[in-house]
Design a protein around this motif. Structure first.
Motif: not given
Length: 133
Positions: A100-128
């Motif tokens: 953002s031109s106004e805040d160095a810790d904020v992304l411009d909404p028109e630009g790319g995003g930082i995606y957080d859609f993962t689930d860690p293993c353990p919890e979401v794992c294939d035990p086999k």
């Protein structure tokens, strides 16, 4: 030739702020030496639909994954949740993040995003899986 495949459009609900991403990445780096002695994160499950979303951003040639840790306080105890943050990368190998031109810790909404859609293993794992031996 047929019509090009139409995948899902980028969904900002799957993105996180630059400030949050920087905090998680710093937490991973700060705690890496001692953190990994006590926690067992082995992998991350990434839903296909969500990965397609980041690939659908204009100009994306590849993706880059950053490792982070979300630190929460639950009932007075520190709880750590591993994070894999994914950003689009352009043809020059640069992260597609526009500040953002106004805040160095904020992304411009028109630009790319930082995606957080993962689930860690353990919890979401294939035990086999042989990767979990």
């Amino acid at each position: 030739m047929g019509e090009p495949s139409k995948g899902p459009k980028p969904n900002k609900r799957n993105t996180i702020s630059l400030k949050t991403a920087k905090k998680w990445a710093k937490e991973w780096r700060d705690d890496e030496a001692s953190y990994n002695k006590y926690f067992e994160c082995r992998a991350f499950n990434i839903p296909k639909k969500d990965l397609i979303e980041v690939l659908q951003e204009d100009g994306v040639e590849s993706v880059r994954a950053y490792i982070g840790v979300e630190k929460l306080k639950i009932e007075g105890e520190n709880v750590f949740i591993e994070k894999l943050m994914i950003v689009g990368v352009d043809k020059n190998g640069k992260d597609m993040l526009t500040l953002s031109s106004e805040d160095a810790d904020v992304l411009d909404p028109e630009g790319g995003g930082i995606y957080d859609f993962t689930d860690p293993c353990p919890e979401v794992c294939d035990p086999k899986s042989p990767l979990n031996d």
